[in-house]
Design an enzyme around this catalytic site. Structure first.
Site, short mmCIF file in Angstrom:
data_model
loop_
_atom_site.label_atom_id
_atom_site.label_comp_id
_atom_site.label_asym_id
_atom_site.label_seq_id
_atom_site.Cartn_x
_atom_site.Cartn_y
_atom_site.Cartn_z
N CYS A 2 0.98 -1.31 -0.47
CA CYS A 2 0.02 0.17 0.05
C CYS A 2 1.36 1.05 0.35
O CYS A 2 1.58 1.11 0.69
CB CYS A 2 -0.63 -0.07 1.21
SG CYS A 2 -1.75 -1.95 1.74
N ARG A 27 5.47 -0.12 -6.39
CA ARG A 27 5.34 -1.02 -5.59
C ARG A 27 3.73 -1.94 -5.78
O ARG A 27 3.30 -3.18 -4.66
CB ARG A 27 4.78 -0.17 -3.96
CG ARG A 27 6.26 0.41 -3.55
CD ARG A 27 5.21 1.60 -2.67
NE ARG A 27 4.73 1.03 -1.64
CZ ARG A 27 6.04 1.32 -0.28
NH1 ARG A 27 6.65 1.66 -0.43
NH2 ARG A 27 5.13 0.43 0.73
N TRP A 75 -3.26 -2.59 -1.52
CA TRP A 75 -2.37 -3.75 -1.65
C TRP A 75 -3.10 -5.11 -0.82
O TRP A 75 -2.24 -4.83 0.22
CB TRP A 75 -1.04 -4.11 -1.75
CG TRP A 75 -0.23 -5.28 -2.68
CD1 TRP A 75 -0.22 -5.71 -3.90
CD2 TRP A 75 0.31 -6.35 -2.15
NE1 TRP A 75 -0.09 -6.26 -4.15
CE2 TRP A 75 0.41 -7.95 -3.36
CE3 TRP A 75 0.17 -7.04 -0.76
CZ2 TRP A 75 1.06 -8.74 -2.71
CZ3 TRP A 75 0.46 -8.21 -0.70
CH2 TRP A 75 1.29 -9.05 -1.62
N ASN A 101 -1.37 1.93 5.88
CA ASN A 101 -0.45 0.54 5.28
C ASN A 101 -0.54 0.04 7.02
O ASN A 101 -0.03 0.91 8.13
CB ASN A 101 0.48 1.57 5.30
CG ASN A 101 0.12 2.17 3.06
OD1 ASN A 101 -0.62 2.48 3.13
ND2 ASN A 101 1.83 2.43 4.04
N GLY A 102 -0.28 -1.32 6.58
CA GLY A 102 0.15 -2.26 7.58
C GLY A 102 -1.34 -2.84 8.22
O GLY A 102 -1.69 -3.27 7.52
N GLU A 479 17.33 -24.59 -5.04
CA GLU A 479 17.16 -22.65 -5.04
C GLU A 479 18.13 -21.67 -5.93
O GLU A 479 18.31 -21.44 -6.45
CB GLU A 479 15.69 -22.49 -4.44
CG GLU A 479 16.00 -21.28 -3.17
CD GLU A 479 15.27 -19.76 -5.07
OE1 GLU A 479 14.22 -21.57 -5.63
OE2 GLU A 479 15.08 -19.33 -4.93
N LYS A 483 18.35 -20.22 -8.66
CA LYS A 483 18.94 -18.23 -9.17
C LYS A 483 19.86 -18.44 -9.82
O LYS A 483 19.23 -17.38 -10.77
CB LYS A 483 19.46 -18.20 -7.04
CG LYS A 483 18.32 -17.70 -6.04
CD LYS A 483 17.16 -16.70 -6.86
CE LYS A 483 16.11 -17.29 -8.26
NZ LYS A 483 14.54 -17.44 -6.60
N GLU A 486 18.88 -18.56 -13.79
CA GLU A 486 18.32 -17.31 -13.87
C GLU A 486 18.92 -16.31 -13.85
O GLU A 486 18.72 -14.85 -14.98
CB GLU A 486 16.96 -16.94 -12.83
CG GLU A 486 15.72 -17.67 -12.56
CD GLU A 486 14.76 -17.88 -11.28
OE1 GLU A 486 13.67 -16.99 -11.43
OE2 GLU A 486 15.35 -18.07 -10.27
N HIS A 502 26.14 -41.28 -7.86
CA HIS A 502 25.37 -41.55 -8.97
C HIS A 502 25.34 -40.49 -11.17
O HIS A 502 24.93 -41.31 -11.35
CB HIS A 502 23.87 -42.39 -8.69
CG HIS A 502 24.14 -42.71 -7.32
ND1 HIS A 502 24.94 -43.68 -7.00
CD2 HIS A 502 23.92 -42.44 -6.49
CE1 HIS A 502 24.26 -44.60 -5.68
NE2 HIS A 502 24.22 -43.90 -4.64
N LYS A 601 7.10 -12.65 -14.67
CA LYS A 601 6.88 -12.24 -12.75
C LYS A 601 5.68 -13.43 -13.27
O LYS A 601 5.85 -14.57 -11.69
CB LYS A 601 6.78 -11.16 -12.28
CG LYS A 601 6.87 -10.93 -11.11
CD LYS A 601 7.95 -11.45 -10.42
CE LYS A 601 7.93 -11.50 -8.69
NZ LYS A 601 8.81 -12.00 -8.43
C1 F6R Z 1 12.05 -18.89 -9.39
C2 F6R Z 1 10.58 -17.86 -9.70
C3 F6R Z 1 10.56 -19.30 -10.54
C4 F6R Z 1 8.15 -18.66 -9.72
C5 F6R Z 1 7.40 -19.54 -10.17
C6 F6R Z 1 6.35 -19.59 -9.57
O1 F6R Z 1 12.84 -17.34 -9.38
O2 F6R Z 1 10.76 -16.82 -9.45
O3 F6R Z 1 10.31 -20.42 -10.62
O4 F6R Z 1 9.07 -19.20 -8.28
O5 F6R Z 1 7.16 -18.97 -11.61
O6 F6R Z 1 5.15 -18.39 -9.23
P1 F6R Z 1 4.42 -18.57 -8.23
O7 F6R Z 1 4.91 -18.40 -6.93
O8 F6R Z 1 3.98 -16.61 -8.17
O9 F6R Z 1 3.30 -19.54 -8.51
#
Ligand code: F6R
Length: 606
Positions: A2, A27, A75, A101-102, A479, A483, A486, A502, A601
């Site tokens: 927010c 944001r 938000w 906000n909060g 993970e 990262k 990507e 293996h 995203k």
């Molecule tokens: C990795 C990443 C993606 C998401 C995946 C699932 O950094 O961002 O692997 O984790 O696309 O996305 P959500 O969590 O939005 O379902």
């Protein structure tokens, strides 16, 4: 998250506040609203679901021109994104207007008390109770300011409030606790915002409101007091940021900003849910009976959310005693497995819009499973489709690569497992206590970011990486590799360390480094042996290890130390150096780490 913008002066407040709200759009938000005093000294509020453009159109249509003005971008946290739930909120008489906000932790109790006193609520928000509470004190004879302070004394949680009173058309009141507010100092006009980026167009002279301070702002005067109405000193500072930098809070990239939000997102995930040894997950109350008889948990997710689910699998089995399996949502939807009665599905998704996770969820519903959601974006498709669930409240994640959402997911999964635990074990109580110490421990890890930057500079010369971990840290290794792929477009593979012999061991050479996640725990001796096997093949090793581990420095080339914690919570600390590693390698190689190529995203396609 927010945003708040306020204006007190002679110009058209709606224009200034709309410009401020636009500066906060980065944001993320789902609805917007504004309240202003018109030249006829009447007060008018306009709210719209959607973006600031929609709000602007509505304002233009009503030819709304006024001076003292408050605006808000919401938000959603309590209640879906809608015009009714958008801010400002007001009391029945339309006298007190509040933007917030909060999270107000005791809003349910306040609402019940106020409803019993005859106040009629129109929204599902926690914020609305503030307008009614102030109105309640006024109805008992208090003047507006006394009513405001009485209300603040009753509110628990975190807040940045901006409030106006129909009977005081020149004044904005503001109060903060654990949620930022900054006052902009102008010439014959003053401003208010939750983030300096909304002020930069208007002024660079600012006063940061402190926790438990209340500000009274008119065009010619600003005063601040504590909650006992004693004046507090004001310090005017000069903003040096440009707009872009302000949005990122002085971080060079959203990804780094979001990594540094780690401690806060863990705190926020626990806020109102876990305090000392009391754990309340209101989102599960409706289905508690069914959860008590659950026989199997099936976790559905993609990408980083899937890896959080893998950590969850260990936690649910070891802490809650519930047989658990985790599926890639994209695989689950095409399987034809039989479901035994008592199976519950849990979808994990930051965006709440991932097409495969949504489809997997629909399949679980068709099979008549009880469905739960662990989602960050309120009102998103997955949140709406599930029978019950828990929101992350981690705020919008702008960087495409997920960082802070992962930490938030791990925190909520731990709380869920503790809340569903079938037997009382000593470790459960210890976990509750330790989880509350995790934000400080993450802060300690983040303090070493520069050390990781130096390590990343050294390792950025390599083109292939192996990430290894065991048990709770196996998903962390996966993970870490994701990262790095990507953000830096380098080849990285994550493996359970026991699997190395293996196959992957064949790749090890002086050109192929390993990042070993090896905190001191029940499997560290096994991890040491794996590291020795790599060293015997001259593979460089960077270890993520526990503070005080004396052995590791003698077998690894480089070590990054993290604080000790309980094994199920190690991923919350161990993933941070891996996020930083990916970030610093990506930036060292000159890539746009906030928007990696080919990625989106929110993956709304299959
Ligand atoms: C990795 C990443 C993606 C998401 C995946 C699932 O950094 O961002 O692997 O984790 O696309 O996305 P959500 O969590 O939005 O379902």
């Amino acid at each position: 998250m927010c945003g708040i913008v306020g204006y007190a002066g002679n110009r058209n407040g709606a224009d200034i506040v709309l410009a401020g709200l636009r500066a906060l759009e980065y944001r993320g938000y789902d609805s917007a609203g504004l309240v202003t005093f018109t030249s006829q000294k009447t007060i008018e509020a306009v709210k719209r679901k959607g973006n600031v453009d929609e709000l602007e159109k509505a304002i233009k249509k009503r030819k709304l021109i006024g001076a003292t003005t408050l605006g808000h971008t919401r938000w959603a946290t309590h209640g879906e994104p809608s015009e009714t739930n958008a801010h400002p909120h007001t009391d029945a008489a339309g006298r007190v207007f509040v933007v917030h906000n909060g999270i107000i932790e005791n809003h349910k109790e306040l609402r019940a008390y106020l409803e019993a006193r005859g106040h009629v609520f129109v929204s599902e928000t926690d914020t609305e109770c503030v307008a009614h509470l102030i109105a309640e004190f006024i109805s008992r004879g208090a003047d507006f300011e006394s009513a405001l302070f009485s209300a603040l004394a009753k509110i628990e949680g975190s807040y940045a409030f901006a409030i106006i009173d129909r009977e005081n058309p020149d004044t904005i009141y503001a109060a903060r606790l654990s949620s930022p507010l900054v006052i902009g100092v102008g010439e014959h006009e003053n401003f208010l915002a939750s983030d300096p980026s909304a002020l930069i167009e208007s002024t660079k002279r600012v006063i940061y409101l402190k926790d438990r301070e209340v500000a009274t702002i008119t065009k010619s005067k600003i005063t601040t007091t504590d909650l006992n109405r004693r004046l507090t000193p004001m310090n005017i500072e000069e903003l040096e940021w440009d707009l872009e930098a302000a949005q990122k809070g002085n971080f060079p990239h959203f990804m780094l900003k979001e990594i540094f939000e780690g401690p806060e997102v863990v705190r926020t995930a626990m806020r109102g849910r876990l305090k000392k040894n009391v754990l309340k997950l209101g989102g599960l109350d409706l289905v508690r009976d069914k959860l008590d008889s659950m026989r199997r948990l099936v976790i559905l997710a993609c990408g980083t959310s899937y890896y959080a689910g893998l950590v969850g699998e260990y936690i649910f089995e070891e802490i809650a005693g519930i047989p658990t399996e985790v599926h890639f949502a994209s695989e689950f939807r095409y399987r034809n497995e039989p479901f035994e009665p008592g199976t519950v599905a849990l979808a994990i998704s930051q965006s709440g819009e991932t097409a495969d996770t949504l489809a997997a969820l629909k399949k679980a519903k068709e099979a008549k499973l009880l469905t739960l959601g662990l989602v960050n974006v309120v009102g998103s498709s997955i949140a709406r489709e599930t029978d019950a669930g828990i929101y992350n409240h981690a705020g919008p994640e702008v960087g495409v690569a997920s960082t802070k959402a992962f930490l938030s997911q791990l925190t909520v999964l731990t709380m869920m497992a503790l809340s569903l635990a079938r037997k009382k074990q000593k470790i459960n109580r210890e976990l509750m206590d330790e989880l509350q110490r995790i934000p400080e421990k993450i802060e300690a890890v983040l303090k070493q970011a520069e050390a990781m930057k130096r390590l990343a500079a050294k390792y950025s010369a390599y083109e292939n990486f192996l990430f290894l971990g065991r048990r709770y840290n196996y998903p962390v290794a996966l993970e870490g590799a994701l990262k790095l792929k990507e953000i830096s477009y380098l080849h990285a593979e994550g493996y359970g360390a026991g699997e190395m012999k293996h196959g992957p061991l064949a790749m090890i050479s002086p050109e192929f480094p390993t990042i070993a996640v090896v905190p001191k725990n029940s499997v560290s001796e096994k991890m040491y042996s794996n590291i020795e096997e790599i060293r015997a093949r001259k593979g460089p090793v960077l270890a993520i290890a526990s503070e005080g581990d004396k052995k590791i420095a003698s077998i690894a080339d480089d070590v990054f130390y993290i604080p000790k914690t309980l094994e199920p919570l190690e991923p919350l600390l161990a993933v941070i150096p891996l996020q930083l590693f990916a970030y610093y390698i990506g930036t060292a190689l000159g890539y746009n780490v906030d928007r990696p190529r080919n990625l989106a995203k929110s993956v709304t396609v299959e």
